[in-house]
Write an enzyme that holds these catalytic residues in place. Structure first.
Site, PDB file in Angstrom:
ATOM      1  N   TRP A 130       0.870  -1.181   0.000  1.00 42.41           N
ATOM      2  CA  TRP A 130       0.000   0.000   0.000  1.00 42.41           C
ATOM      3  C   TRP A 130       0.909   1.234   0.000  1.00 42.41           C
ATOM      4  O   TRP A 130       1.803   1.322   0.855  1.00 42.41           O
ATOM      5  CB  TRP A 130      -0.854  -0.032   1.274  1.00 42.41           C
ATOM      6  CG  TRP A 130      -1.835   1.067   1.457  1.00 42.41           C
ATOM      7  CD1 TRP A 130      -2.685   1.563   0.518  1.00 42.41           C
ATOM      8  CD2 TRP A 130      -2.096   1.794   2.667  1.00 42.41           C
ATOM      9  NE1 TRP A 130      -3.468   2.546   1.076  1.00 42.41           N
ATOM     10  CE2 TRP A 130      -3.129   2.705   2.386  1.00 42.41           C
ATOM     11  CE3 TRP A 130      -1.576   1.761   3.956  1.00 42.41           C
ATOM     12  CZ2 TRP A 130      -3.639   3.574   3.337  1.00 42.41           C
ATOM     13  CZ3 TRP A 130      -2.083   2.612   4.913  1.00 42.41           C
ATOM     14  CH2 TRP A 130      -3.103   3.513   4.605  1.00 42.41           C
ATOM     15  N   ASP A 211       0.008  -5.576   9.694  1.00 43.33           N
ATOM     16  CA  ASP A 211      -1.045  -4.612   9.342  1.00 43.33           C
ATOM     17  C   ASP A 211      -2.290  -5.423   8.995  1.00 43.33           C
ATOM     18  O   ASP A 211      -2.401  -5.989   7.910  1.00 43.33           O
ATOM     19  CB  ASP A 211      -0.598  -3.749   8.149  1.00 43.33           C
ATOM     20  CG  ASP A 211      -1.655  -2.718   7.786  1.00 43.33           C
ATOM     21  OD1 ASP A 211      -2.716  -2.683   8.449  1.00 43.33           O
ATOM     22  OD2 ASP A 211      -1.432  -1.950   6.835  1.00 43.33           O
ATOM     23  N   LYS A 246     -12.977  -0.859   7.236  1.00 42.01           N
ATOM     24  CA  LYS A 246     -13.571  -1.764   6.239  1.00 42.01           C
ATOM     25  C   LYS A 246     -14.581  -2.706   6.898  1.00 42.01           C
ATOM     26  O   LYS A 246     -15.713  -2.798   6.450  1.00 42.01           O
ATOM     27  CB  LYS A 246     -12.490  -2.595   5.542  1.00 42.01           C
ATOM     28  CG  LYS A 246     -11.192  -1.877   5.291  1.00 42.01           C
ATOM     29  CD  LYS A 246     -11.258  -0.871   4.161  1.00 42.01           C
ATOM     30  CE  LYS A 246     -10.014   0.014   4.201  1.00 42.01           C
ATOM     31  NZ  LYS A 246      -9.732   0.741   3.005  1.00 42.01           N
TER      32      LYS A 246
HETATM   33  C1  LIG Z   1      -3.134  -2.146   3.896  1.00 42.70           C
HETATM   34  C2  LIG Z   1      -3.826  -1.033   4.599  1.00 42.70           C
HETATM   35  N1  LIG Z   1      -3.442  -0.697   5.822  1.00 42.70           N
HETATM   36  C3  LIG Z   1      -4.030   0.290   6.504  1.00 42.70           C
HETATM   37  C4  LIG Z   1      -5.056   1.013   5.950  1.00 42.70           C
HETATM   38  C5  LIG Z   1      -5.611   2.162   6.754  1.00 42.70           C
HETATM   39  O1  LIG Z   1      -6.916   2.107   7.029  1.00 42.70           O
HETATM   40  P1  LIG Z   1      -7.668   3.294   7.775  1.00 42.70           P
HETATM   41  O2  LIG Z   1      -8.638   3.830   6.789  1.00 42.70           O
HETATM   42  O3  LIG Z   1      -8.328   2.625   8.937  1.00 42.70           O
HETATM   43  O4  LIG Z   1      -6.676   4.296   8.190  1.00 42.70           O
HETATM   44  C6  LIG Z   1      -5.498   0.717   4.661  1.00 42.70           C
HETATM   45  C7  LIG Z   1      -6.572   1.504   4.043  1.00 42.70           C
HETATM   46  O5  LIG Z   1      -6.838   1.468   2.876  1.00 42.70           O
HETATM   47  C8  LIG Z   1      -4.870  -0.342   3.971  1.00 42.70           C
HETATM   48  O6  LIG Z   1      -5.239  -0.695   2.747  1.00 42.70           O
END
Ligand SMILES: Cc1ncc(COP(=O)(O)O)c(C=O)c1O
Length: 396
Positions: A130, A211, A246
């Protein structure tokens, strides 16, 4: 001062949605953002969340600060949600969860915590990962290095190449893994591969960070933990970043968690005190509302059952769209074997579309995809899938 600055580049993912919003084509499709959509193309507010909010409004009587670590009703419910209540990491008392502003907030705290306290300032992330991982950790002051992850020839995990790269990482460095539904590839290790990863990581004295932003989006809350939680070995340390964006669809409530797993209960107390001191210097204490929603649902058996069923519906819709996408691409004569799309898990599929094709899809068909070819399968609907595959056939 401001006019002397250069304008910052648009965010590689959020910037695409900004462009999409200005497109006047009524048939435009946005597959860039990692957001779940229902069959009508809306991001739903879960019914269990609506009910929890009604309950909260009826009883809430203060907006006083929460503690630096958030409310204990949230933290005490989230820890067993991640592991299962009878997991050794929970029953031993050597783990603690705190409430963070989203999964991104948890990752940033990890970044600052490691910069301040880890003897090594290097974190390894999968290639690809990401994009915001790199942004967050570099901004926190860490040096970010990459280990190989994706095999383009099989559209699967480059397991052997990854393991040999992990073997060369010096002891003391931190390694980030995606818990499940790897973003952007949708490719996860098998449970057996997770065991091998865990043995190597702990055997070589590496610090694992998990994560776990998509818990429940692959096969289920417990099932999704089976592999990645093998990283949690007795007496060993792990940091786990969670997100409720999500799985509770609480995107704008910025609700996440950070769990520290230490060698023993005394060590987790020390770790938590340091994490709290990092937080105090950034945002002092977390926004409360999303945390109260999550704890209200998790602590109410009826709401919790409803949440699990709504989560299942989201998961199954994505799986159905994977099937439909693979079948329609084949039906439209797009070259290649598309069965890998049904093997990838979670919201994302690494489609194999190259940057030129991504550009053509945007310019000629108003279809918006991240430049590396990542498609948000959760934004495909039975109504737009045909036009999408027709357009992909056009640029293939
Ligand atoms: C791999 C990954 N980690 C962390 C997050 C962060 O999510 P949040 O919206 O809760 O900050 C995302 C969000 O798209 C993600 O895809």
């Amino acid at each position: 001062m401001f006019e002397l600055m250069d304008k910052a580049p648009a965010d590689p993912i959020m910037g695409i949605t900004e462009l999409y919003n200005t497109d006047t084509n009524p048939n435009k499709i946005n597959l860039s953002m990692g957001v779940f959509k229902d069959e009508q193309g809306n991001t739903p507010l879960l019914s269990c969340v609506k009910k929890a909010e009604a309950k909260i409004y009826a009883t809430e009587d203060t907006k006083a600060y929460s503690a630096i670590e958030g409310f204990s009703s949230f933290n005490d419910a989230v820890l067993p949600l991640i592991f299962g209540a009878d997991h050794e990491a929970v029953t031993s008392g050597r783990s603690a969860t705190i409430h963070t502003p989203g999964g991104s907030g948890a990752l940033r705290i990890v970044g600052d915590f490691l910069t301040k306290l880890s003897p090594s300032n290097t974190i390894w992330v999968s290639d690809p990962t990401w994009v915001n991982h790199i942004n967050i950790f570099e901004t926190a002051g860490l040096q970010v290095k990459r280990y190989p992850y994706f095999d383009k020839t099989t559209n699967g995990l480059a397991f052997d190449t990854m393991m040999s790269a992990l073997k060369d990482i010096p002891a003391g460095d931190t390694v980030l893994f995606h818990g499940c539904c790897h973003n952007p590839t949708g490719v996860d290790p098998s449970n057996d591969q997770w065991q091998q990863i865990s043995d190597l990581v702990h055997g070589n004295g590496l610090m694992p960070v998990l994560d776990f932003a998509y818990q429940g989006f692959a096969e289920g809350i417990r099932e999704d933990g089976e592999g990645p939680l093998k990283l949690v070995q007795p007496g060993k340390e792990t940091l786990i970043c969670g997100s409720f964006s999500k799985n509770f669809a609480l995107y704008n409530e910025r609700t996440g968690s950070l769990t520290a797993v230490a060698a023993d209960a005394a060590a987790v107390n020390i770790a938590t005190s340091q994490i709290k001191s990092v937080i105090r210097a950034i945002y002092s204490s977390p926004p409360a509302h999303g945390g109260i929603i999550v704890s209200t649902i998790l602590n109410d058996p009826e709401l919790r059952t409803q949440w699990e069923s709504e989560l299942k519906q989201m998961r199954e819709r994505i799986q159905n769209m994977r099937q439909l996408l693979a079948e329609t691409l084949t039906a439209k004569g797009v070259p290649g074997d598309h069965s890998f799309i049904t093997r990838q898990r979670g919201m994302f599929s690494f489609s194999g579309l190259n940057p030129t094709q991504v550009e053509q899809l945007k310019n000629d068909h108003s279809i918006y995809i991240v430049g590396n070819g990542r498609i948000n399968v959760a934004a495909i609907t039975p109504d737009n899938c045909d036009a999408l595959c027709e357009a992909i056939a056009n640029v293939s």
